[in-house]
Design a protein around this motif. Structure first.
Motif, PDB file in Angstrom:
ATOM      1  N   VAL A 224       0.937  -1.209   0.060  1.00 24.43           N
ATOM      2  CA  VAL A 224      -0.003  -0.011   0.159  1.00 24.43           C
ATOM      3  C   VAL A 224       0.829   1.320   0.128  1.00 24.43           C
ATOM      4  O   VAL A 224       0.648   2.312  -0.779  1.00 24.43           O
ATOM      5  CB  VAL A 224      -0.963  -0.039   1.329  1.00 24.43           C
ATOM      6  N   LEU A 225       1.829   1.170   0.787  1.00 22.21           N
ATOM      7  CA  LEU A 225       2.848   2.343   0.907  1.00 22.21           C
ATOM      8  C   LEU A 225       3.396   2.648  -0.619  1.00 22.21           C
ATOM      9  O   LEU A 225       3.477   3.887  -0.752  1.00 22.21           O
ATOM     10  CB  LEU A 225       4.050   2.062   1.831  1.00 22.21           C
ATOM     11  N   ARG A 226       3.854   1.629  -1.085  1.00 24.38           N
ATOM     12  CA  ARG A 226       4.520   1.846  -2.686  1.00 24.38           C
ATOM     13  C   ARG A 226       3.338   2.307  -3.517  1.00 24.38           C
ATOM     14  O   ARG A 226       3.616   3.249  -4.428  1.00 24.38           O
ATOM     15  CB  ARG A 226       5.134   0.665  -2.963  1.00 24.38           C
ATOM     16  N   ALA A 227       2.206   1.910  -3.477  1.00 29.06           N
ATOM     17  CA  ALA A 227       1.036   2.363  -4.364  1.00 29.06           C
ATOM     18  C   ALA A 227       0.529   3.612  -4.050  1.00 29.06           C
ATOM     19  O   ALA A 227       0.535   4.408  -5.092  1.00 29.06           O
ATOM     20  CB  ALA A 227      -0.251   1.211  -4.202  1.00 29.06           C
ATOM     21  N   VAL A 228       0.520   3.978  -2.739  1.00 32.30           N
ATOM     22  CA  VAL A 228       0.022   5.194  -2.583  1.00 32.30           C
ATOM     23  C   VAL A 228       1.223   6.384  -2.925  1.00 32.30           C
ATOM     24  O   VAL A 228       0.661   7.614  -3.679  1.00 32.30           O
ATOM     25  CB  VAL A 228      -0.176   5.335  -1.015  1.00 32.30           C
ATOM     26  N   PHE A 229       2.404   5.895  -2.887  1.00 33.64           N
ATOM     27  CA  PHE A 229       3.580   6.789  -3.198  1.00 33.64           C
ATOM     28  C   PHE A 229       3.571   7.070  -4.508  1.00 33.64           C
ATOM     29  O   PHE A 229       3.525   8.287  -5.157  1.00 33.64           O
ATOM     30  CB  PHE A 229       4.683   6.170  -2.750  1.00 33.64           C
TER      31      PHE A 229
ATOM     32  N   PRO B 166      -4.249   5.387 -17.616  1.00 39.00           N
ATOM     33  CA  PRO B 166      -5.709   4.847 -16.916  1.00 39.00           C
ATOM     34  C   PRO B 166      -5.724   3.785 -16.251  1.00 39.00           C
ATOM     35  O   PRO B 166      -6.212   3.403 -15.228  1.00 39.00           O
ATOM     36  CB  PRO B 166      -6.761   4.927 -18.156  1.00 39.00           C
ATOM     37  N   LYS B 167      -5.188   2.598 -17.059  1.00 39.44           N
ATOM     38  CA  LYS B 167      -5.315   1.252 -16.439  1.00 39.44           C
ATOM     39  C   LYS B 167      -4.229   1.117 -15.183  1.00 39.44           C
ATOM     40  O   LYS B 167      -4.795   0.483 -14.324  1.00 39.44           O
ATOM     41  CB  LYS B 167      -4.834   0.039 -17.388  1.00 39.44           C
ATOM     42  N   GLY B 168      -3.122   1.677 -15.407  1.00 42.93           N
ATOM     43  CA  GLY B 168      -2.259   1.792 -13.940  1.00 42.93           C
ATOM     44  C   GLY B 168      -2.836   2.331 -12.816  1.00 42.93           C
ATOM     45  O   GLY B 168      -2.535   1.787 -11.947  1.00 42.93           O
TER      46      GLY B 168
ATOM     47  N   ILE C  80      -5.404   2.067  -7.477  1.00 39.17           N
ATOM     48  CA  ILE C  80      -6.502   2.326  -6.534  1.00 39.17           C
ATOM     49  C   ILE C  80      -7.266   1.198  -6.105  1.00 39.17           C
ATOM     50  O   ILE C  80      -7.595   1.071  -5.073  1.00 39.17           O
ATOM     51  CB  ILE C  80      -7.410   3.418  -7.488  1.00 39.17           C
ATOM     52  N   ALA C  81      -7.316   0.320  -6.718  1.00 41.34           N
ATOM     53  CA  ALA C  81      -7.802  -1.063  -6.612  1.00 41.34           C
ATOM     54  C   ALA C  81      -7.074  -1.736  -5.328  1.00 41.34           C
ATOM     55  O   ALA C  81      -7.616  -2.098  -4.585  1.00 41.34           O
ATOM     56  CB  ALA C  81      -8.155  -1.943  -7.863  1.00 41.34           C
TER      57      ALA C  81
ATOM     58  N   GLY D  11      -9.842  -0.753   2.425  1.00 35.55           N
ATOM     59  CA  GLY D  11     -10.944   0.053   2.328  1.00 35.55           C
ATOM     60  C   GLY D  11     -11.126   1.478   1.872  1.00 35.55           C
ATOM     61  O   GLY D  11     -12.408   1.918   1.601  1.00 35.55           O
ATOM     62  N   ILE D  12     -10.172   1.977   1.516  1.00 40.06           N
ATOM     63  CA  ILE D  12     -10.010   3.697   1.112  1.00 40.06           C
ATOM     64  C   ILE D  12      -9.987   3.489  -0.231  1.00 40.06           C
ATOM     65  O   ILE D  12      -9.278   3.144  -0.943  1.00 40.06           O
ATOM     66  CB  ILE D  12      -8.852   4.139   1.843  1.00 40.06           C
ATOM     67  N   SER D  13     -10.499   4.514  -0.887  1.00 38.36           N
ATOM     68  CA  SER D  13     -10.693   4.981  -2.283  1.00 38.36           C
ATOM     69  C   SER D  13      -9.705   6.416  -2.336  1.00 38.36           C
ATOM     70  O   SER D  13     -10.271   7.228  -1.916  1.00 38.36           O
ATOM     71  CB  SER D  13     -12.088   5.197  -2.729  1.00 38.36           C
ATOM     72  N   VAL D  14      -8.793   5.964  -3.305  1.00 37.05           N
ATOM     73  CA  VAL D  14      -7.938   7.254  -3.241  1.00 37.05           C
ATOM     74  C   VAL D  14      -8.378   8.130  -4.690  1.00 37.05           C
ATOM     75  O   VAL D  14      -8.929   7.399  -5.626  1.00 37.05           O
ATOM     76  CB  VAL D  14      -6.574   6.863  -3.741  1.00 37.05           C
ATOM     77  N   ARG D  15      -8.530   9.250  -4.621  1.00 38.08           N
ATOM     78  CA  ARG D  15      -8.852  10.202  -5.539  1.00 38.08           C
ATOM     79  C   ARG D  15      -7.822  11.005  -6.152  1.00 38.08           C
ATOM     80  O   ARG D  15      -7.313  11.604  -5.268  1.00 38.08           O
ATOM     81  CB  ARG D  15     -10.008  11.077  -5.403  1.00 38.08           C
TER      82      ARG D  15
END
Length: 373
Positions: free
Chosen positions: A317-322, A344-346, A351-352, A359-363
């Motif tokens: 998650v840390l890597r994805a959010v970064f 778009p796909k990446g 986000i998924a 359970g958090i949706s990043v925008r």
């Protein structure tokens, strides 16, 4: 890596001449010339990469070399010193990282900081099988590539896991000592530094849609079971092979001294979320292929070392959010370019993954590039 004919990088114009003069003076090799002039090669979203060879120099400088120059807006101020310290320390420890001969931390020579290092032998694990297309997605088109790709479902996980296990067996104190000797801050190779950088992205670009994910990361950080040197981007396009032998690992820009679960989480996240573009009639296979490779990778690493599954999920998650915050910051600045996840796909895949674990949706801010949504 494939040679490119167009050079819009820092050696365009008289840049190569300025580089040669600098190398001759810095290396104390007054007769230095180009045995092979710098040639752009592909690879590196955050850098310009050139191959070159020198003549009229001592033996250890006469082999194939790589110039790694940092793109404006991507590198931290001490990036050249950071990577050279990491690579030279690892080379001293016997790991297959390229030795750095020249460090230019200021943009005075060719307009941007750079390092010059030895060119390791071998080709990238995916070379000749898949390439990044213009949108940044990994594309598999040719039938023979698809046939070889089937074998990579097991080869990629094994190679990534074995390479990481070798890295994680090294003494991290050697790297921490090298940073102290170079006057680099310990935070540069600490998880705290990565979280601080993430907060900076969010605050500076006002990424309100990422704030909840950042709060989750600060509230749920696991205690490390032990410390190791973590590459944090150990994936097929950073591993060099000659035949079946691993001959090198490249791109040490993200190194952290942390729990090995950090490195495992970063690789698992990358394998799960990288967008795969296949012929239309086979595109439905892309998600199960990604899941299979990630699952096989976890099994392969478990054979080498034990790692906590919850910690792996956290660091993924840390890597994805970064990555998402970096994309968001570039969108706000109006400087975003296609990359492995900045499409778009990446973005949807990242986000998924965050939503699945937290359970958090990043925008993110809207992508203003033409034809993007």
């Amino acid at each position: 890596m494939v040679a490119q004919t167009l050079d819009d990088g820092p050696l365009a114009g008289d840049g190569a001449g300025r580089l040669l003069s600098f190398l001759a003076a810095t290396l104390a090799q007054p007769d230095a010339g180009f045995a092979e002039a710098p040639a752009r090669i592909s690879g590196g979203n955050e850098t310009f990469i050139y191959s070159l060879r020198l003549s009229g120099v001592r033996d250890d400088l006469a082999g194939p070399l790589i110039l790694r120059a940092y793109r404006e807006g991507y590198a931290r101020p001490d990036q050249a010193r950071f990577e050279s310290t990491v690579q030279n320390t690892l080379a001293t420890l016997g790991f297959s990282a390229a030795r750095v001969f020249v460090v230019s931390p200021e943009p005075t020579v060719i307009g941007t900081p750079f390092i010059v290092m030895e060119r390791l032998p071998g080709t990238l694990l995916l070379e000749g099988v898949g390439d990044l297309d213009e949108s940044g997605k990994m594309r598999f088109e040719q039938s023979r590539s698809l046939l070889r790709s089937a074998g990579l479902l097991w080869e990629i996980p094994r190679i990534c896991a074995e390479t990481q296990a070798r890295l994680h067996a090294l003494d991290p104190q050697a790297l921490l000592d090298a940073f102290e000797q170079e006057g680099l801050p310990p935070s540069a190779v600490a998880v705290e530094g990565r979280l601080d950088a993430l907060r900076g992205y969010i605050e500076d670009a006002e990424l309100t849609g990422v704030g909840a994910a950042y709060a989750w990361l600060t509230a749920n950080r696991p205690e490390p079971q032990r410390l190791a040197i973590c590459h944090c981007d150990m994936q097929p396009n950073n591993i060099l092979m000659t035949g079946k032998a691993i001959t090198g690992v490249v791109d040490w820009s993200q190194v952290i001294v942390g729990d090995p679960a950090l490195d495992v989480g970063c690789t698992k996240m990358a394998l799960e979320t990288v967008p795969l573009e296949m012929p239309r009639f086979l595109q439905w296979l892309a998600p199960p292929i990604a899941r299979t490779v990630a699952r096989n990778y976890m099994r392969a690493y478990a054979k080498e070392r034990r790692v906590d599954a919850a910690a792996v999920a956290y660091y993924g998650v840390l890597r994805a959010v970064f990555a998402l915050a970096g994309i968001g910051a570039l969108r706000v600045a109006g400087t975003s370019e296609p990359s492995v996840w900045d499409n778009p796909k990446g973005v949807r895949n990242l986000i998924a993954l965050v939503r699945k674990v937290t359970g958090i949706s990043v925008r993110l801010p809207d992508d203003k590039r033409p034809g993007r949504a």
